[in-house]
Every structure is written in structure tokens, then in C-alpha cells.
Design a protein around this motif. Structure first.
Motif, PDB file in Angstrom:
ATOM      1  N   ARG A 173      -9.355  -7.715 -23.187  1.00 23.07           N
ATOM      2  CA  ARG A 173      -8.863  -6.343 -23.100  1.00 23.07           C
ATOM      3  C   ARG A 173      -9.811  -5.490 -22.279  1.00 23.07           C
ATOM      4  NH1 ARG A 173      -4.109  -7.490 -24.337  1.00 23.07           N
ATOM      5  NH2 ARG A 173      -3.765  -8.352 -26.369  1.00 23.07           N
ATOM      6  N   VAL A 174      -9.255  -4.467 -21.640  1.00 24.01           N
ATOM      7  CA  VAL A 174     -10.052  -3.480 -20.915  1.00 24.01           C
ATOM      8  C   VAL A 174     -10.215  -2.293 -21.846  1.00 24.01           C
ATOM      9  CG1 VAL A 174     -10.119  -1.937 -18.925  1.00 24.01           C
ATOM     10  CG2 VAL A 174      -9.144  -4.225 -18.707  1.00 24.01           C
ATOM     11  N   ALA A 175     -11.454  -1.871 -22.041  1.00 20.76           N
ATOM     12  CA  ALA A 175     -11.734  -0.743 -22.927  1.00 20.76           C
ATOM     13  C   ALA A 175     -11.409   0.552 -22.190  1.00 20.76           C
ATOM     14  CB  ALA A 175     -13.194  -0.765 -23.364  1.00 20.76           C
ATOM     15  N   GLY A 176     -10.169   0.978 -22.263  1.00 27.43           N
ATOM     16  CA  GLY A 176      -9.717   2.153 -21.522  1.00 27.43           C
ATOM     17  C   GLY A 176     -10.267   3.465 -22.028  1.00 27.43           C
ATOM     18  N   ASP A 215      -0.361   1.902 -16.463  1.00 32.23           N
ATOM     19  CA  ASP A 215       0.858   1.257 -15.957  1.00 32.23           C
ATOM     20  C   ASP A 215       1.203  -0.035 -16.676  1.00 32.23           C
ATOM     21  OD1 ASP A 215       1.116   3.291 -14.121  1.00 32.23           O
ATOM     22  OD2 ASP A 215       0.331   2.127 -12.436  1.00 32.23           O
ATOM     23  N   VAL A 216       0.185  -0.897 -16.915  1.00 31.63           N
ATOM     24  CA  VAL A 216       0.482  -2.245 -17.420  1.00 31.63           C
ATOM     25  C   VAL A 216      -0.113  -2.546 -18.792  1.00 31.63           C
ATOM     26  CG1 VAL A 216       0.754  -3.211 -15.111  1.00 31.63           C
ATOM     27  CG2 VAL A 216      -1.475  -3.299 -16.214  1.00 31.63           C
ATOM     28  N   GLY A 217      -0.841  -1.615 -19.372  1.00 29.41           N
ATOM     29  CA  GLY A 217      -1.476  -1.871 -20.659  1.00 29.41           C
ATOM     30  C   GLY A 217      -2.911  -2.315 -20.464  1.00 29.41           C
ATOM     31  N   ASN A 218      -3.580  -2.690 -21.546  1.00 29.78           N
ATOM     32  CA  ASN A 218      -5.010  -2.983 -21.458  1.00 29.78           C
ATOM     33  C   ASN A 218      -5.336  -4.471 -21.383  1.00 29.78           C
ATOM     34  OD1 ASN A 218      -4.471  -3.617 -24.115  1.00 29.78           O
ATOM     35  ND2 ASN A 218      -6.251  -2.569 -24.937  1.00 29.78           N
ATOM     36  N   SER A 219      -4.371  -5.297 -21.077  1.00 26.21           N
ATOM     37  CA  SER A 219      -4.626  -6.718 -20.877  1.00 26.21           C
ATOM     38  C   SER A 219      -5.422  -6.895 -19.588  1.00 26.21           C
ATOM     39  CB  SER A 219      -3.313  -7.491 -20.768  1.00 26.21           C
ATOM     40  OG  SER A 219      -3.547  -8.794 -20.301  1.00 26.21           O
ATOM     41  N   ARG A 220      -6.570  -7.540 -19.688  1.00 25.84           N
ATOM     42  CA  ARG A 220      -7.461  -7.686 -18.538  1.00 25.84           C
ATOM     43  C   ARG A 220      -6.764  -8.398 -17.369  1.00 25.84           C
ATOM     44  NH1 ARG A 220     -12.939  -6.922 -18.331  1.00 25.84           N
ATOM     45  NH2 ARG A 220     -12.928  -6.642 -20.573  1.00 25.84           N
ATOM     46  N   THR A 221      -6.017  -9.450 -17.651  1.00 27.43           N
ATOM     47  CA  THR A 221      -5.355 -10.195 -16.578  1.00 27.43           C
ATOM     48  C   THR A 221      -4.268  -9.358 -15.907  1.00 27.43           C
ATOM     49  OG1 THR A 221      -3.886 -11.271 -18.171  1.00 27.43           O
ATOM     50  CG2 THR A 221      -5.844 -12.480 -17.503  1.00 27.43           C
ATOM     51  N   LYS A 222      -3.517  -8.591 -16.677  1.00 28.08           N
ATOM     52  CA  LYS A 222      -2.471  -7.745 -16.106  1.00 28.08           C
ATOM     53  C   LYS A 222      -3.070  -6.616 -15.284  1.00 28.08           C
ATOM     54  CE  LYS A 222       1.091  -8.590 -19.561  1.00 28.08           C
ATOM     55  NZ  LYS A 222       1.933  -7.979 -20.608  1.00 28.08           N
ATOM     56  N   GLU A 251      -6.028  -6.666 -13.737  1.00 28.51           N
ATOM     57  CA  GLU A 251      -6.562  -7.264 -12.512  1.00 28.51           C
ATOM     58  C   GLU A 251      -5.443  -7.579 -11.521  1.00 28.51           C
ATOM     59  OE1 GLU A 251      -8.838 -10.556 -13.957  1.00 28.51           O
ATOM     60  OE2 GLU A 251     -10.510  -9.280 -14.570  1.00 28.51           O
ATOM     61  N   ALA A 252      -4.318  -8.093 -12.013  1.00 30.98           N
ATOM     62  CA  ALA A 252      -3.192  -8.408 -11.139  1.00 30.98           C
ATOM     63  C   ALA A 252      -2.608  -7.143 -10.531  1.00 30.98           C
ATOM     64  CB  ALA A 252      -2.112  -9.165 -11.914  1.00 30.98           C
ATOM     65  N   ASP A 253      -2.504  -6.078 -11.313  1.00 31.64           N
ATOM     66  CA  ASP A 253      -1.967  -4.815 -10.811  1.00 31.64           C
ATOM     67  C   ASP A 253      -2.885  -4.220  -9.746  1.00 31.64           C
ATOM     68  OD1 ASP A 253       0.075  -2.683 -11.055  1.00 31.64           O
ATOM     69  OD2 ASP A 253      -1.658  -1.469 -11.671  1.00 31.64           O
ATOM     70  N   LEU A 254      -4.189  -4.269  -9.973  1.00 33.44           N
ATOM     71  CA  LEU A 254      -5.147  -3.761  -8.987  1.00 33.44           C
ATOM     72  C   LEU A 254      -5.087  -4.578  -7.706  1.00 33.44           C
ATOM     73  CD1 LEU A 254      -8.211  -3.000 -11.270  1.00 33.44           C
ATOM     74  CD2 LEU A 254      -6.721  -1.332 -10.156  1.00 33.44           C
ATOM     75  N   GLU A 255      -4.955  -5.882  -7.826  1.00 32.67           N
ATOM     76  CA  GLU A 255      -4.873  -6.748  -6.651  1.00 32.67           C
ATOM     77  C   GLU A 255      -3.591  -6.446  -5.854  1.00 32.67           C
ATOM     78  OE1 GLU A 255      -6.320  -9.275  -3.954  1.00 32.67           O
ATOM     79  OE2 GLU A 255      -7.366  -8.746  -5.812  1.00 32.67           O
ATOM     80  N   LYS A 256      -2.510  -6.197  -6.570  1.00 33.17           N
ATOM     81  CA  LYS A 256      -1.226  -5.901  -5.923  1.00 33.17           C
ATOM     82  C   LYS A 256      -1.305  -4.591  -5.141  1.00 33.17           C
ATOM     83  CE  LYS A 256       2.056  -4.369  -8.468  1.00 33.17           C
ATOM     84  NZ  LYS A 256       3.086  -4.215  -9.500  1.00 33.17           N
ATOM     85  N   LYS A 257      -2.073  -3.627  -5.641  1.00 40.09           N
ATOM     86  CA  LYS A 257      -2.157  -2.306  -5.017  1.00 40.09           C
ATOM     87  C   LYS A 257      -3.144  -2.266  -3.861  1.00 40.09           C
ATOM     88  CE  LYS A 257      -0.744   0.243  -9.094  1.00 40.09           C
ATOM     89  NZ  LYS A 257      -1.156   1.163 -10.168  1.00 40.09           N
ATOM     90  N   ARG A 258      -3.912  -3.333  -3.651  1.00 38.03           N
ATOM     91  CA  ARG A 258      -4.887  -3.327  -2.538  1.00 38.03           C
ATOM     92  C   ARG A 258      -4.233  -3.535  -1.239  1.00 38.03           C
ATOM     93  NH1 ARG A 258     -10.146  -6.411  -5.009  1.00 38.03           N
ATOM     94  NH2 ARG A 258     -10.327  -5.014  -6.745  1.00 38.03           N
TER      95      ARG A 258
END
Length: 59
Positions: A14-17, A43-50, A52-59
Motif C-alpha cells: 500500500r501507498v501511505a497516502g 484515481d486508483v486507490g492505494n494499491s502500490r502496483t496500481k 505505479e501502473a497509473d503513474l507509468e501510463k501518465k508519463r
């Protein structure tokens, strides 16, 4: 979920938001701003993998 020696639960998936130090660390690690990281968590919740995937998609 794993536990520490003291018996406290850890959840590294989890990401500590809500914790500033955790947000700053993860943002620096991913090479994004804290606002971008907070937006991804929103946008995607605090799942670390989600996140990271969302940040990668937005790059």
C-alpha cells in the motif's frame, strides 16, 4: 500481511497516502511530484502496483 518483531502489522503493498513522509519518499522514488502521486492514489486507490501502473501510463 507480514508482521514486525514487535507484532505490528506491515503492509508494503500500500501507498501511505495520508502520511507526508511516505508520500515524499514514494514520489521521489518514482520521479514524480507529490501532487501527481496523490492524484494517482485518488484515481486508483492505494494499491502500490496500481499507483505505479497509473503513474507509468501518465508519463
Amino acid at each position: 500481511m507480514s508482521s514486525t518483531k514487535g507484532g505490528r502489522a506491515q503492509d508494503r503493498a500500500r501507498v501511505a497516502g495520508g502520511q507526508d513522509h511516505g508520500v515524499r519518499y514514494k514520489a521521489k522514488k518514482e520521479g514524480v511530484t507529490t501532487d501527481a502521486l496523490k492524484g494517482a492514489v485518488k484515481d486508483v486507490g492505494n494499491s502500490r502496483t496500481k499507483v505505479e501502473a497509473d503513474l507509468e501510463k501518465k508519463r
